[in-house]
Design a protein around this motif. Structure first.
Motif, PDB file in Angstrom:
ATOM      1  N   GLU A 150       0.831  -1.204   0.000  1.00 31.88           N
ATOM      2  CA  GLU A 150       0.000   0.000   0.000  1.00 31.88           C
ATOM      3  C   GLU A 150       0.865   1.254   0.000  1.00 31.88           C
ATOM      4  O   GLU A 150       0.605   2.191  -0.758  1.00 31.88           O
ATOM      5  CB  GLU A 150      -0.951  -0.026   1.197  1.00 31.88           C
ATOM      6  CG  GLU A 150      -2.013  -1.092   1.057  1.00 31.88           C
ATOM      7  CD  GLU A 150      -2.800  -1.378   2.326  1.00 31.88           C
ATOM      8  OE1 GLU A 150      -2.451  -0.842   3.405  1.00 31.88           O
ATOM      9  OE2 GLU A 150      -3.755  -2.167   2.232  1.00 31.88           O
TER      10      GLU A 150
ATOM     11  N   GLY B 135       2.178   2.130  -3.218  1.00 31.84           N
ATOM     12  CA  GLY B 135       1.167   2.478  -4.219  1.00 31.84           C
ATOM     13  C   GLY B 135       0.904   1.367  -5.217  1.00 31.84           C
ATOM     14  O   GLY B 135       0.398   1.624  -6.309  1.00 31.84           O
ATOM     15  N   LEU B 136       1.218   0.137  -4.844  1.00 32.77           N
ATOM     16  CA  LEU B 136       1.043  -0.999  -5.749  1.00 32.77           C
ATOM     17  C   LEU B 136      -0.416  -1.453  -5.749  1.00 32.77           C
ATOM     18  O   LEU B 136      -1.000  -1.703  -4.687  1.00 32.77           O
ATOM     19  CB  LEU B 136       1.954  -2.154  -5.312  1.00 32.77           C
ATOM     20  CG  LEU B 136       2.196  -3.234  -6.336  1.00 32.77           C
ATOM     21  CD1 LEU B 136       2.979  -2.682  -7.525  1.00 32.77           C
ATOM     22  CD2 LEU B 136       2.987  -4.367  -5.715  1.00 32.77           C
ATOM     23  N   ASP B 137      -0.991  -1.541  -6.930  1.00 27.80           N
ATOM     24  CA  ASP B 137      -2.360  -2.019  -7.071  1.00 27.80           C
ATOM     25  C   ASP B 137      -2.433  -3.453  -6.554  1.00 27.80           C
ATOM     26  O   ASP B 137      -1.601  -4.292  -6.905  1.00 27.80           O
ATOM     27  CB  ASP B 137      -2.773  -1.949  -8.548  1.00 27.80           C
ATOM     28  CG  ASP B 137      -4.238  -2.235  -8.746  1.00 27.80           C
ATOM     29  OD1 ASP B 137      -5.043  -1.865  -7.866  1.00 27.80           O
ATOM     30  OD2 ASP B 137      -4.584  -2.829  -9.783  1.00 27.80           O
ATOM     31  N   HIS B 138      -3.408  -3.738  -5.702  1.00 26.27           N
ATOM     32  CA  HIS B 138      -3.540  -5.072  -5.115  1.00 26.27           C
ATOM     33  C   HIS B 138      -4.998  -5.320  -4.751  1.00 26.27           C
ATOM     34  O   HIS B 138      -5.801  -4.391  -4.693  1.00 26.27           O
ATOM     35  CB  HIS B 138      -2.640  -5.205  -3.874  1.00 26.27           C
ATOM     36  CG  HIS B 138      -3.030  -4.289  -2.760  1.00 26.27           C
ATOM     37  ND1 HIS B 138      -2.703  -2.950  -2.758  1.00 26.27           N
ATOM     38  CD2 HIS B 138      -3.729  -4.511  -1.627  1.00 26.27           C
ATOM     39  CE1 HIS B 138      -3.184  -2.384  -1.673  1.00 26.27           C
ATOM     40  NE2 HIS B 138      -3.820  -3.307  -0.962  1.00 26.27           N
ATOM     41  N   ALA B 139      -5.303  -6.589  -4.516  1.00 27.36           N
ATOM     42  CA  ALA B 139      -6.650  -6.974  -4.103  1.00 27.36           C
ATOM     43  C   ALA B 139      -6.534  -7.961  -2.953  1.00 27.36           C
ATOM     44  O   ALA B 139      -5.752  -8.910  -3.008  1.00 27.36           O
ATOM     45  CB  ALA B 139      -7.409  -7.613  -5.270  1.00 27.36           C
TER      46      ALA B 139
ATOM     47  N   PHE C  42      -1.296  -9.256  -6.305  1.00 22.84           N
ATOM     48  CA  PHE C  42      -0.708  -8.108  -6.971  1.00 22.84           C
ATOM     49  C   PHE C  42       0.159  -8.615  -8.106  1.00 22.84           C
ATOM     50  O   PHE C  42       0.369  -9.822  -8.236  1.00 22.84           O
ATOM     51  CB  PHE C  42       0.118  -7.266  -5.983  1.00 22.84           C
ATOM     52  CG  PHE C  42       1.124  -8.066  -5.221  1.00 22.84           C
ATOM     53  CD1 PHE C  42       2.429  -8.191  -5.663  1.00 22.84           C
ATOM     54  CD2 PHE C  42       0.760  -8.726  -4.053  1.00 22.84           C
ATOM     55  CE1 PHE C  42       3.355  -8.955  -4.960  1.00 22.84           C
ATOM     56  CE2 PHE C  42       1.673  -9.488  -3.340  1.00 22.84           C
ATOM     57  CZ  PHE C  42       2.976  -9.604  -3.800  1.00 22.84           C
ATOM     58  N   LYS C  43       0.645  -7.701  -8.921  1.00 23.80           N
ATOM     59  CA  LYS C  43       1.514  -8.081 -10.036  1.00 23.80           C
ATOM     60  C   LYS C  43       2.926  -7.599  -9.780  1.00 23.80           C
ATOM     61  O   LYS C  43       3.132  -6.515  -9.228  1.00 23.80           O
ATOM     62  CB  LYS C  43       0.981  -7.521 -11.346  1.00 23.80           C
ATOM     63  CG  LYS C  43      -0.313  -8.193 -11.766  1.00 23.80           C
ATOM     64  CD  LYS C  43      -0.802  -7.689 -13.094  1.00 23.80           C
ATOM     65  CE  LYS C  43      -2.085  -8.436 -13.461  1.00 23.80           C
ATOM     66  NZ  LYS C  43      -2.612  -7.978 -14.739  1.00 23.80           N
TER      67      LYS C  43
ATOM     68  N   ARG D 296       1.393 -12.494 -11.737  1.00 22.51           N
ATOM     69  CA  ARG D 296       0.538 -12.338 -10.566  1.00 22.51           C
ATOM     70  C   ARG D 296       1.111 -13.139  -9.399  1.00 22.51           C
ATOM     71  O   ARG D 296       1.479 -14.296  -9.537  1.00 22.51           O
ATOM     72  CB  ARG D 296      -0.887 -12.783 -10.874  1.00 22.51           C
ATOM     73  CG  ARG D 296      -1.817 -12.392  -9.757  1.00 22.51           C
ATOM     74  CD  ARG D 296      -3.260 -12.306 -10.102  1.00 22.51           C
ATOM     75  NE  ARG D 296      -3.721 -13.252 -11.075  1.00 22.51           N
ATOM     76  CZ  ARG D 296      -5.001 -13.558 -11.223  1.00 22.51           C
ATOM     77  NH1 ARG D 296      -5.900 -13.002 -10.466  1.00 22.51           N
ATOM     78  NH2 ARG D 296      -5.364 -14.414 -12.139  1.00 22.51           N
TER      79      ARG D 296
END
Length: 165
Positions: A125, A128-132, A141-142, A148
């Motif tokens: 977070e 700023g890494l996009d994650h779910a 995340f990638k 992935r």
């Protein structure tokens, strides 16, 4: 997909389970000792090292020449329990971007202790890494090349409270 299709797939899964899955006490020992390494592709060795070692805290254990492609590197990260995550780079060879394809790698799931999971999720977070997050124990995340990755707080051999070993 229709409800009928889903029902058919469930029946097929039940058939395969009945035909092949044995209770833990009845299964023979595996012929394998464990996963030595999973090898992925890196387009930039240093960027990959910064991501996996600095962000995810998986120590780099070795960086050697790839014997299969001159000038290429083969490098390894410790993901615990004697297991390694490895990478190849192929300088001068356009391997194209990572793509999830049928029959290919879907994701790499790495078990971490719950406290470490929360710590690493906070680092993702902060970066700023996009994650779910799923089920409050998995974060997807990638990596810098698009592969992935899942960090899962469940113990090895368990998934969402279900024993899978």
């Amino acid at each position: 997909m229709t409800a009928h299709d889903v029902s058919e797939l469930a029946r097929e899964r039940d058939r395969i389970r009945a035909a092949h899955l044995r209770p833990a006490g009845e299964r023979p020992a595996s012929s394998a000792r464990g996963l030595h390494h999973t090898a992925l592709i890196s387009s930039d060795v240093e960027r990959t090292v910064r991501f996996y070692q600095d962000l995810l805290e998986f120590p780099l254990t070795e960086l050697i020449e790839n014997r299969d492609y001159p000038g290429s590197s083969h490098f390894f990260f410790d993901i615990g329990n004697g297991n390694l995550l490895a990478f190849f780079d192929f300088p001068g060879l356009d391997v194209g971007p990572y793509a999830e394809v049928l029959g290919g790698l879907h994701h790499v799931a790495i078990s971490v202790e719950p406290d470490r999971w929360r710590h690493l999720k906070a680092k993702l977070e902060a970066a700023g890494l996009d994650h779910a997050v799923h089920s409050e124990v998995s974060v997807y995340f990638k990596d810098p090349d698009g592969a992935r990755v899942e960090l899962i707080a469940d113990p090895l051999g368990e998934m969402y409270g279900h024993v899978v070993r």
